[in-house]
Structure formats: C-alpha cells, structure tokens
Design a protein around this motif. Structure first.
Motif, mmCIF file in Angstrom:
data_model
loop_
_atom_site.group_PDB
_atom_site.id
_atom_site.type_symbol
_atom_site.label_atom_id
_atom_site.label_comp_id
_atom_site.label_asym_id
_atom_site.label_seq_id
_atom_site.Cartn_x
_atom_site.Cartn_y
_atom_site.Cartn_z
ATOM 1 N N PRO A 71 0.828 -1.211 0.000
ATOM 2 C CA PRO A 71 0.000 0.000 0.000
ATOM 3 C C PRO A 71 0.864 1.265 0.000
ATOM 4 C CG PRO A 71 -0.819 -1.598 1.598
ATOM 5 C CD PRO A 71 0.501 -2.107 1.129
ATOM 6 N N GLY A 72 0.374 2.250 -0.705
ATOM 7 C CA GLY A 72 1.102 3.502 -0.827
ATOM 8 C C GLY A 72 1.923 3.597 -2.096
ATOM 9 N N THR A 73 1.866 2.562 -2.931
ATOM 10 C CA THR A 73 2.592 2.573 -4.198
ATOM 11 C C THR A 73 1.658 2.199 -5.336
ATOM 12 O OG1 THR A 73 3.284 0.268 -3.927
ATOM 13 C CG2 THR A 73 4.781 1.981 -3.096
ATOM 14 N N VAL A 74 2.029 2.593 -6.540
ATOM 15 C CA VAL A 74 1.252 2.337 -7.743
ATOM 16 C C VAL A 74 2.167 1.683 -8.762
ATOM 17 C CG1 VAL A 74 -0.132 3.353 -9.589
ATOM 18 C CG2 VAL A 74 -0.249 4.309 -7.285
ATOM 19 N N ILE A 75 1.654 0.602 -9.374
ATOM 20 C CA ILE A 75 2.412 -0.111 -10.392
ATOM 21 C C ILE A 75 1.991 0.419 -11.760
ATOM 22 C CG2 ILE A 75 2.945 -2.332 -11.432
ATOM 23 C CD1 ILE A 75 4.101 -1.979 -8.679
ATOM 24 N N VAL A 76 2.976 0.864 -12.542
ATOM 25 C CA VAL A 76 2.725 1.396 -13.885
ATOM 26 C C VAL A 76 3.382 0.463 -14.883
ATOM 27 C CG1 VAL A 76 3.072 3.337 -15.457
ATOM 28 C CG2 VAL A 76 2.623 3.758 -13.034
ATOM 29 N N GLU A 77 2.584 -0.026 -15.843
ATOM 30 C CA GLU A 77 3.115 -0.876 -16.899
ATOM 31 C C GLU A 77 3.391 -0.021 -18.136
ATOM 32 O OE1 GLU A 77 1.820 -4.728 -19.664
ATOM 33 O OE2 GLU A 77 0.521 -4.046 -18.030
ATOM 34 N N VAL A 78 4.596 -0.129 -18.671
ATOM 35 C CA VAL A 78 4.975 0.653 -19.851
ATOM 36 C C VAL A 78 5.426 -0.300 -20.938
ATOM 37 C CG1 VAL A 78 5.639 2.672 -18.511
ATOM 38 C CG2 VAL A 78 7.350 0.940 -19.033
ATOM 39 N N SER A 79 5.167 0.098 -22.161
ATOM 40 C CA SER A 79 5.645 -0.648 -23.326
ATOM 41 C C SER A 79 6.715 0.181 -24.022
ATOM 42 C CB SER A 79 4.489 -0.946 -24.281
ATOM 43 O OG SER A 79 3.917 0.265 -24.759
ATOM 44 N N LEU A 80 7.857 -0.436 -24.235
ATOM 45 C CA LEU A 80 8.991 0.236 -24.861
ATOM 46 C C LEU A 80 9.334 -0.456 -26.178
ATOM 47 C CD1 LEU A 80 11.286 0.712 -21.717
ATOM 48 C CD2 LEU A 80 9.589 2.293 -22.647
ATOM 49 N N ASP A 81 9.989 0.302 -27.060
ATOM 50 C CA ASP A 81 10.415 -0.280 -28.334
ATOM 51 C C ASP A 81 11.258 -1.525 -28.086
ATOM 52 O OD1 ASP A 81 9.113 1.749 -29.608
ATOM 53 O OD2 ASP A 81 10.909 2.976 -29.923
ATOM 54 N N ARG A 82 10.983 -2.551 -28.904
ATOM 55 C CA ARG A 82 11.682 -3.814 -28.696
ATOM 56 C C ARG A 82 13.182 -3.676 -28.947
ATOM 57 N NH1 ARG A 82 8.838 -9.168 -30.756
ATOM 58 N NH2 ARG A 82 7.531 -8.502 -28.998
ATOM 59 N N GLN A 83 13.578 -2.717 -29.785
ATOM 60 C CA GLN A 83 15.002 -2.538 -30.059
ATOM 61 C C GLN A 83 15.747 -1.884 -28.890
ATOM 62 O OE1 GLN A 83 15.187 -0.263 -33.644
ATOM 63 N NE2 GLN A 83 14.460 -1.933 -34.956
ATOM 64 N N LEU A 84 15.002 -1.278 -27.949
ATOM 65 C CA LEU A 84 15.626 -0.590 -26.834
ATOM 66 C C LEU A 84 16.020 -1.593 -25.756
ATOM 67 C CD1 LEU A 84 16.389 2.028 -25.328
ATOM 68 C CD2 LEU A 84 14.056 2.062 -24.419
ATOM 69 N N LYS A 85 17.286 -1.522 -25.351
ATOM 70 C CA LYS A 85 17.780 -2.319 -24.245
ATOM 71 C C LYS A 85 17.972 -1.403 -23.047
ATOM 72 C CE LYS A 85 20.177 -5.725 -27.135
ATOM 73 N NZ LYS A 85 21.474 -6.393 -27.434
ATOM 74 N N VAL A 86 17.331 -1.767 -21.946
ATOM 75 C CA VAL A 86 17.367 -0.933 -20.751
ATOM 76 C C VAL A 86 18.476 -1.430 -19.832
ATOM 77 C CG1 VAL A 86 16.049 -0.036 -18.808
ATOM 78 C CG2 VAL A 86 14.890 -0.558 -20.967
ATOM 79 N N PRO A 87 19.539 -0.643 -19.624
ATOM 80 C CA PRO A 87 20.633 -1.078 -18.743
ATOM 81 C C PRO A 87 20.159 -1.194 -17.291
ATOM 82 C CG PRO A 87 21.336 0.716 -20.184
ATOM 83 C CD PRO A 87 19.844 0.632 -20.298
ATOM 84 N N SER A 88 20.822 -2.040 -16.544
ATOM 85 C CA SER A 88 20.494 -2.202 -15.129
ATOM 86 C C SER A 88 20.782 -0.906 -14.385
ATOM 87 C CB SER A 88 21.329 -3.345 -14.523
ATOM 88 O OG SER A 88 21.074 -4.559 -15.200
ATOM 89 N N GLY A 89 19.912 -0.574 -13.452
ATOM 90 C CA GLY A 89 20.085 0.646 -12.672
ATOM 91 C C GLY A 89 19.511 1.883 -13.329
ATOM 92 N N SER A 90 18.838 1.743 -14.469
ATOM 93 C CA SER A 90 18.217 2.899 -15.118
ATOM 94 C C SER A 90 17.030 3.373 -14.301
ATOM 95 C CB SER A 90 17.771 2.534 -16.540
ATOM 96 O OG SER A 90 18.882 2.152 -17.329
#
Length: 298
Positions: free
Chosen positions: A77-96
C-alpha cells in the motif's frame, strides 16, 4: 448441397471482426499500436498525479514508448504499479531510472534515464526504478512562497520610500527646473539654427574669397622673373671670383700691394720707425720743439 457459411455464421464472423476492429481502434486512439512489437516493463511510483494511460515515455526528449496500464499495488500500500511498453530494439541497462515529471500545466511525462556505466540489461517484465521529479507547484509553495513572505516587509518599506520621494515637493521643483532647462535648450537650438542659416554662409563665402586670393597670389609668385634674378646673382658671383683672382696675382697694383713681401717688410719697418720717433718725441719734446711765452733769449 448444404451451404458452408450459414446466415448465422456470417453474422458471428462480422461481429468478431467488428469487435477486433473496435479494440484495435480504441487502443490506437490511446496511442497503443497493437501491431508494433514492444517489450513491457513495470515501474513503481508513490505518486502518479497527472499520469494517464498512453503517457509518453521519453529518452532525452525522444519518444520510445508509452504507459499501457496503471494499477494500485495492494500488496504494498502507498505505491502504484505502472506498466509501460517500450520499443523492442531498446535495451534498458540495469540501474536505469524512470523519472515521472509533471510540468506547470499538470502534463506528466516519464523520462527514462539510462545507466550508461554498466553492461548488463533488464529483462522484459522487470521492475524499473521509479522516481518522482520535484513538482514545480510544490517547489514554488515550499521554497519561493516563504522567501516572498520574507521579502514582503522589505517591499513595503521600499514602496513607502518611493511614495515619499514621489510626494516630495523637491521632486516637483526638480521637474519644473528640468522643464525650464529643456525650454532654454530648445530656444538655444533655435538661435543656433538661425545663426547657421544667416551668419555661417557669409563666413563661408569670405573663406572662399580668401582661398581664391591665396591661389591668385601663388600663381603670381610663380609668374615672377626668377630666372633673370638668378642670372644676375650668377654674374655678380662670377665678377667676384675674377676680382679675387686678380688680387692673388702680382701683375697689377693691388696684387703687388697685397703680394709683395719687400713692400710689406718696408711698411713694417716704417711703422716701427714712426713708433720709435713718437716715443722719443714724448720723452724728449725739447729736442724737437723750442718755444717761450716771453720770447727767445739773447
């Protein structure tokens, strides 16, 4: 022969196709392209004010995805989960980090700040680090408004001083003096204009006449018979050279007088004898002169 597609089957197929088109159209209006492949990630925020479905996800101002779904986290409680869709070619580095930013008008944007110092990447479905950027209105309320409250007494003092200056009679006198000074300057400017129009042109004419006279005098100097004068001077110098030449010769009287050594020595001896005679005359005058006031003795 029995028909393959009965009327009921055709109606069912039409309903299914319409439903698919409706769902795709609604998602497309939300900004979600179901035909475009994407990777899905989750972000956890404590405050999602201004965030809506289809809110853009950007990297350095470039749109790389959007918000697909927003759900309250009942497990935490007190937090909200947001689902996002990103381009498949984008690689998200750890710690972003996914920073939720809200502008002055209340429009939200997720700024995805990639961690450029690692070589590992998040997998699809991972939860990214979510942060809320300082709210502009909240920052104004917390920082600027208290400072304004402290400045209000000073502003009131300044306004009081300005009012005292404005209502001071000396200011009115200064303005009147300035008006008189402006009027005097305008009058002086008019007089100067009249002088420039009436007096300056005659002066310029006189200067032009003087210039013409100087030019005429110069032309007269150039017309002088300087050549004859130079010829006369040259002739006089020639005569002087001839006289000097004759004085240096011994075939004429002046030449002999000036160049005869014996004559010079005779003149020197004569002058010496005359000098001796004068000395003896001064020392023995009776030897040369005999006179008496009472006559000569017998």
């Amino acid at each position: 022969m029995k028909k393959l597609f009965t009327r009921e089957i055709k109606i069912a197929i039409a309903v299914l196709v319409s439903a698919v088109i409706l769902v795709v159209g609604i998602e497309y209006l939300k900004g979600i392209n179901l035909m475009k492949p994407a990777n899905y990630y989750y972000i956890e925020y404590k405050n999602v004010t201004g965030l809506t479905v289809s809110t853009p996800v950007e990297i350095d101002g470039f749109n790389v995805g959007l918000v697909r779904e927003i759900n309250y986290n009942y497990d935490n409680p007190g937090t909200v989960i947001v689902e996002v869709s990103l381009d498949r070619q984008l690689k998200v580095p750890s710690g972003s980090k996914a920073v939720l930013m809200v502008d002055f008008l209340g429009t939200a944007t997720i700024d995805l700040q990639l961690n450029k110092y690692v070589s590992t990447f998040h997998s699809t479905g991972d939860t990214l680090i979510g942060e809320n950027a300082p709210d502009m209105l909240g920052d104004i309320q917390e920082n600027i408004i208290p400072q304004l409250s402290l400045m209000l007494p000073k502003i009131d003092t300044i306004l009081t001083g300005i009012q005292a200056i404005v209502t001071n009679p000396a200011l009115t006198e200064s303005i009147d003096h300035l008006n008189r000074l402006t009027a005097d300057l305008e009058s002086s400017s008019k007089r100067l204009s009249r002088i420039m129009d009436k007096d300056i042109p005659p002066i310029l004419d006189n200067v032009s006449g003087l210039t013409r006279n100087v030019n005429e005098f110069s032309s007269q100097l150039t017309r002088l018979e300087l050549e004859k004068t130079v010829t006369s001077v040259d002739s006089a110098l020639s005569d002087l050279r001839e006289i000097t030449y004759k004085l240096n010769r011994d075939d004429n009287s002046l030449g002999l007088l000036l160049n005869d050594k014996q004559l010079y020595d005779g003149l020197v001896n004569t002058v010496g004898s005359a000098d001796s005679l004068l000395i003896d005359l001064r020392l023995n005058p009776k030897r040369y002169v005999h006179f008496s006031l009472f006559g000569r003795k017998k």
